[in-house]
Design a protein around this motif. Structure first.
Motif, PDB file in Angstrom:
ATOM      1  N   PHE A 113      18.439  69.242 -22.455  1.00  0.00           N
ATOM      2  CA  PHE A 113      17.332  70.180 -22.401  1.00  0.00           C
ATOM      3  C   PHE A 113      16.923  70.312 -20.913  1.00  0.00           C
ATOM      4  O   PHE A 113      17.745  70.749 -20.125  1.00  0.00           O
ATOM      5  CB  PHE A 113      16.247  69.786 -23.419  1.00  0.00           C
ATOM      6  CG  PHE A 113      16.689  70.299 -24.786  1.00  0.00           C
ATOM      7  CD1 PHE A 113      17.766  69.712 -25.459  1.00  0.00           C
ATOM      8  CD2 PHE A 113      16.132  71.439 -25.334  1.00  0.00           C
ATOM      9  CE1 PHE A 113      18.244  70.239 -26.653  1.00  0.00           C
ATOM     10  CE2 PHE A 113      16.599  71.969 -26.533  1.00  0.00           C
ATOM     11  CZ  PHE A 113      17.653  71.367 -27.185  1.00  0.00           C
ATOM     12  N   ASN A 114      15.752  69.952 -20.493  1.00  0.00           N
ATOM     13  CA  ASN A 114      15.396  70.220 -19.088  1.00  0.00           C
ATOM     14  C   ASN A 114      15.244  68.910 -18.306  1.00  0.00           C
ATOM     15  O   ASN A 114      14.142  68.344 -18.264  1.00  0.00           O
ATOM     16  CB  ASN A 114      14.098  71.032 -19.023  1.00  0.00           C
ATOM     17  CG  ASN A 114      14.303  72.465 -19.487  1.00  0.00           C
ATOM     18  OD1 ASN A 114      14.694  72.701 -20.621  1.00  0.00           O
ATOM     19  ND2 ASN A 114      14.063  73.412 -18.612  1.00  0.00           N
ATOM     20  N   PRO A 115      16.317  68.435 -17.680  1.00  0.00           N
ATOM     21  CA  PRO A 115      16.247  67.173 -16.927  1.00  0.00           C
ATOM     22  C   PRO A 115      15.383  67.327 -15.679  1.00  0.00           C
ATOM     23  O   PRO A 115      15.558  68.278 -14.915  1.00  0.00           O
ATOM     24  CB  PRO A 115      17.704  66.900 -16.525  1.00  0.00           C
ATOM     25  CG  PRO A 115      18.539  67.886 -17.263  1.00  0.00           C
ATOM     26  CD  PRO A 115      17.662  69.029 -17.622  1.00  0.00           C
ATOM     27  N   VAL A 116      14.461  66.413 -15.501  1.00  0.00           N
ATOM     28  CA  VAL A 116      13.573  66.435 -14.322  1.00  0.00           C
ATOM     29  C   VAL A 116      13.289  65.001 -13.878  1.00  0.00           C
ATOM     30  O   VAL A 116      13.709  64.042 -14.526  1.00  0.00           O
ATOM     31  CB  VAL A 116      12.224  67.144 -14.628  1.00  0.00           C
ATOM     32  CG1 VAL A 116      12.418  68.612 -14.935  1.00  0.00           C
ATOM     33  CG2 VAL A 116      11.482  66.445 -15.765  1.00  0.00           C
ATOM     34  N   GLY A 117      12.551  64.871 -12.781  1.00  0.00           N
ATOM     35  CA  GLY A 117      12.176  63.547 -12.292  1.00  0.00           C
ATOM     36  C   GLY A 117      13.245  62.974 -11.381  1.00  0.00           C
ATOM     37  O   GLY A 117      14.154  63.687 -10.929  1.00  0.00           O
ATOM     38  N   LEU A 156       5.753  62.845 -19.666  1.00  0.00           N
ATOM     39  CA  LEU A 156       5.697  63.910 -18.659  1.00  0.00           C
ATOM     40  C   LEU A 156       5.061  63.385 -17.362  1.00  0.00           C
ATOM     41  O   LEU A 156       5.497  63.727 -16.267  1.00  0.00           O
ATOM     42  CB  LEU A 156       4.899  65.109 -19.206  1.00  0.00           C
ATOM     43  CG  LEU A 156       4.779  66.305 -18.277  1.00  0.00           C
ATOM     44  CD1 LEU A 156       6.149  66.902 -17.942  1.00  0.00           C
ATOM     45  CD2 LEU A 156       3.881  67.382 -18.897  1.00  0.00           C
ATOM     46  N   PHE A 157       4.057  62.519 -17.508  1.00  0.00           N
ATOM     47  CA  PHE A 157       3.430  61.946 -16.311  1.00  0.00           C
ATOM     48  C   PHE A 157       4.455  61.113 -15.522  1.00  0.00           C
ATOM     49  O   PHE A 157       4.540  61.212 -14.295  1.00  0.00           O
ATOM     50  CB  PHE A 157       2.216  61.073 -16.692  1.00  0.00           C
ATOM     51  CG  PHE A 157       1.529  60.494 -15.494  1.00  0.00           C
ATOM     52  CD1 PHE A 157       0.595  61.242 -14.783  1.00  0.00           C
ATOM     53  CD2 PHE A 157       1.837  59.217 -15.041  1.00  0.00           C
ATOM     54  CE1 PHE A 157      -0.030  60.717 -13.647  1.00  0.00           C
ATOM     55  CE2 PHE A 157       1.224  58.691 -13.907  1.00  0.00           C
ATOM     56  CZ  PHE A 157       0.286  59.445 -13.213  1.00  0.00           C
ATOM     57  N   ASP A 158       5.263  60.295 -16.230  1.00  0.00           N
ATOM     58  CA  ASP A 158       6.305  59.503 -15.543  1.00  0.00           C
ATOM     59  C   ASP A 158       7.260  60.425 -14.778  1.00  0.00           C
ATOM     60  O   ASP A 158       7.662  60.137 -13.652  1.00  0.00           O
ATOM     61  CB  ASP A 158       7.173  58.717 -16.549  1.00  0.00           C
ATOM     62  CG  ASP A 158       6.376  57.714 -17.365  1.00  0.00           C
ATOM     63  OD1 ASP A 158       5.368  57.206 -16.856  1.00  0.00           O
ATOM     64  OD2 ASP A 158       6.785  57.449 -18.527  1.00  0.00           O
ATOM     65  N   MET A 159       7.636  61.533 -15.440  1.00  0.00           N
ATOM     66  CA  MET A 159       8.585  62.461 -14.807  1.00  0.00           C
ATOM     67  C   MET A 159       7.994  63.002 -13.507  1.00  0.00           C
ATOM     68  O   MET A 159       8.657  63.048 -12.469  1.00  0.00           O
ATOM     69  CB  MET A 159       8.894  63.641 -15.747  1.00  0.00           C
ATOM     70  CG  MET A 159       9.477  63.226 -17.086  1.00  0.00           C
ATOM     71  SD  MET A 159       9.689  64.660 -18.184  1.00  0.00           S
ATOM     72  CE  MET A 159       9.485  63.888 -19.808  1.00  0.00           C
ATOM     73  N   CYS A 160       6.720  63.395 -13.573  1.00  0.00           N
ATOM     74  CA  CYS A 160       6.065  63.975 -12.383  1.00  0.00           C
ATOM     75  C   CYS A 160       5.866  62.898 -11.310  1.00  0.00           C
ATOM     76  O   CYS A 160       6.084  63.159 -10.119  1.00  0.00           O
ATOM     77  CB  CYS A 160       4.723  64.581 -12.768  1.00  0.00           C
ATOM     78  SG  CYS A 160       4.864  65.989 -13.870  1.00  0.00           S
ATOM     79  N   ALA A 161       5.462  61.703 -11.725  1.00  0.00           N
ATOM     80  CA  ALA A 161       5.204  60.640 -10.744  1.00  0.00           C
ATOM     81  C   ALA A 161       6.497  60.279 -10.004  1.00  0.00           C
ATOM     82  O   ALA A 161       6.505  60.120  -8.773  1.00  0.00           O
ATOM     83  CB  ALA A 161       4.624  59.413 -11.450  1.00  0.00           C
ATOM     84  N   ASP A 162       7.608  60.173 -10.739  1.00  0.00           N
ATOM     85  CA  ASP A 162       8.877  59.810 -10.086  1.00  0.00           C
ATOM     86  C   ASP A 162       9.414  60.955  -9.231  1.00  0.00           C
ATOM     87  O   ASP A 162       9.992  60.741  -8.160  1.00  0.00           O
ATOM     88  CB  ASP A 162       9.907  59.361 -11.133  1.00  0.00           C
ATOM     89  CG  ASP A 162       9.545  57.985 -11.699  1.00  0.00           C
ATOM     90  OD1 ASP A 162       8.816  57.237 -11.014  1.00  0.00           O
ATOM     91  OD2 ASP A 162       9.982  57.665 -12.820  1.00  0.00           O
ATOM     92  N   MET A 163       9.211  62.167  -9.721  1.00  0.00           N
ATOM     93  CA  MET A 163       9.620  63.337  -8.940  1.00  0.00           C
ATOM     94  C   MET A 163       8.839  63.380  -7.621  1.00  0.00           C
ATOM     95  O   MET A 163       9.389  63.649  -6.557  1.00  0.00           O
ATOM     96  CB  MET A 163       9.301  64.593  -9.763  1.00  0.00           C
ATOM     97  CG  MET A 163       9.712  65.871  -9.109  1.00  0.00           C
ATOM     98  SD  MET A 163      11.479  66.070  -9.326  1.00  0.00           S
ATOM     99  CE  MET A 163      11.725  67.585  -8.434  1.00  0.00           C
TER     100      MET A 163
END
Ligand code: UFG
Length: 360
Positions: free
Chosen positions: A190-194, A337-344
């Motif tokens: 799906f949408n890989p991020v981070g 989602l927070f983990d994804m944004c924090a790591d990104m």
């Protein structure tokens, strides 16, 4: 520890998904051989691309690297004769949706032709286990949500990139039908991020990012002024597009689970023969505005945005039914989602120019 020193060939291993998957392979004690043509990566100081030098730093393990395109069958043969490959994870492909509409033949030659070359050489060397990097784009405009793996594929693909993923899936199915010795797993992302939690590796778009999260990250770091939100009149809770964002480390671990199924694991060491597709997603959708808000919270920066027209080819909402991967691979996505944004944000703020050393 599940690798038992099995050797995995990773095509496209210098890229975003490839490099994160290699961290996990090495952590699980697999040996890793990479073939990559460096078409989307930055060179390091030595013979490795910068992303893989950093993977070696994270894991304290060595990677064997061949700089080559999959168009070069002779080099592929060399790779297979110099290494006893047990299985292949095949990432190498071009992936820009817009560019694929301008250069369809380049996309088909790379993504489809490259895959056929790889499969031919695998067959010559009797290596018949492969994990294929596919995409939820094969589902086109979803008929039902959440999307299950038996949803029709190929019908609504709106661009050559998406169709190239669909074509390769069909080729793999035909291959298995012709020889049931093959074990083939197609992972539909799906949408890989981070980014990796160390902040050492992450996504490094060479141009203006097409995707939402890298774009937001560049606004947060001050490289771009504002995010254009493509469409605010969709039939979604806040009118903006909804997607199933998945942390890149969860996505990477999905590959390890697929590999374990292919290669077999005690108490069923025989491994998988067949063709099977799995969605890799969290099963939960988030809107563009939710992602912007989560990124603001994680980065403690204010992110300017403006509501604009819909982007051609976008679907209103797309999210996975991820129960098949849970039931058959024992895999689920764990990060929020927070983990994804924090790591990104950690990756982006530590490396404002990605892998380019001069400004990192
Ligand atoms: N979006 C914006 N502004 C931007 C970029 C994106 O509002 O600057 C929106 C899009 O309209 C969409 C959402 O953010 O609603 C996500 O867009 P992305 O471009 O990040 O991701 P897509 O879902 O469009 O595309 C992804 C992969 C493709 C793949 C596709 C379908 O990037 O490779 O999923 O599986 F083909």
């Amino acid at each position: 520890m599940s690798g038992h020193r099995k050797t995995i060939l990773v095509t496209g291993g210098a890229g975003y998904v490839g490099s994160h998957t290699i961290v996990m392979l090495l952590t699980e004690r697999y040996k890793v051989v990479v073939v990559d043509n460096l078409s989307n990566s930055v060179k390091g100081n030595g013979s490795l691309p910068e992303s893989l030098e950093r993977v070696q730093t994270i894991t304290k393990c060595d990677i064997k690297f061949y700089e080559s395109s999959l168009e070069d069958k002779d080099t592929l043969r060399t790779v297979f004769s110099e290494n006893k490959i047990d299985a292949v994870i095949h990432f190498a492909a071009l992936k820009a949706v817009g560019e694929s509409c301008i250069l369809p033949l380049t996309y088909y030659r790379n993504n489809v032709g490259g895959s056929v070359n790889l499969l031919e050489v695998m067959k010559e060397f009797h290596v018949k286990k492969i994990v294929f990097s596919s995409s939820a784009t094969v589902y086109g405009d979803p008929q039902d949500l959440p999307i299950k793996e038996d949803h029709p594929t190929g019908q609504g693909c709106t661009n050559p990139y998406g169709r190239s993923k669909f074509f390769v899936e069909e080729i793999l199915k035909d291959l298995w039908k012709s020889d049931e010795d093959w074990g083939i797993i197609s992972l539909r992302y799906f949408n890989p991020v981070g980014a990796h939690h160390s902040g050492l590796i992450g996504e490094d778009p060479l141009d203006i990012p097409n995707n939402l999260m890298p774009y937001i990250a560049q606004v947060a770091v001050g490289k771009r002024e504002y995010v254009s939100v493509y469409g605010s009149d969709y039939s979604t809770p806040d009118g903006t597009g909804v997607r199933d964002y998945i942390h890149i480390e969860d996505l990477a671990s999905g590959h390890i689970s697929a590999l374990e199924k292919l290669l077999g694991k005690e108490p069923t060491p025989k491994g998988f023969h067949g063709w099977r597709a799995y969605n890799l997603g969290t099963g939960k959708g988030h809107s563009v505005l939710e992602v912007i808000a989560a990124f603001e919270k994680a980065s403690k920066k204010s992110i300017k945005y403006t509501l604009t027209e819909r982007r051609t080819g976008d679907v209103p909402a797309s999210y996975a039914d991820a129960t098949r991967a849970r039931d058959e691979l024992g895999w689920t996505a764990k990060k929020t989602l927070f983990d994804m944004c924090a790591d990104m944000w950690r990756w982006q703020s530590k490396n404002p120019s990605g892998f380019h050393r001069e400004s990192s």
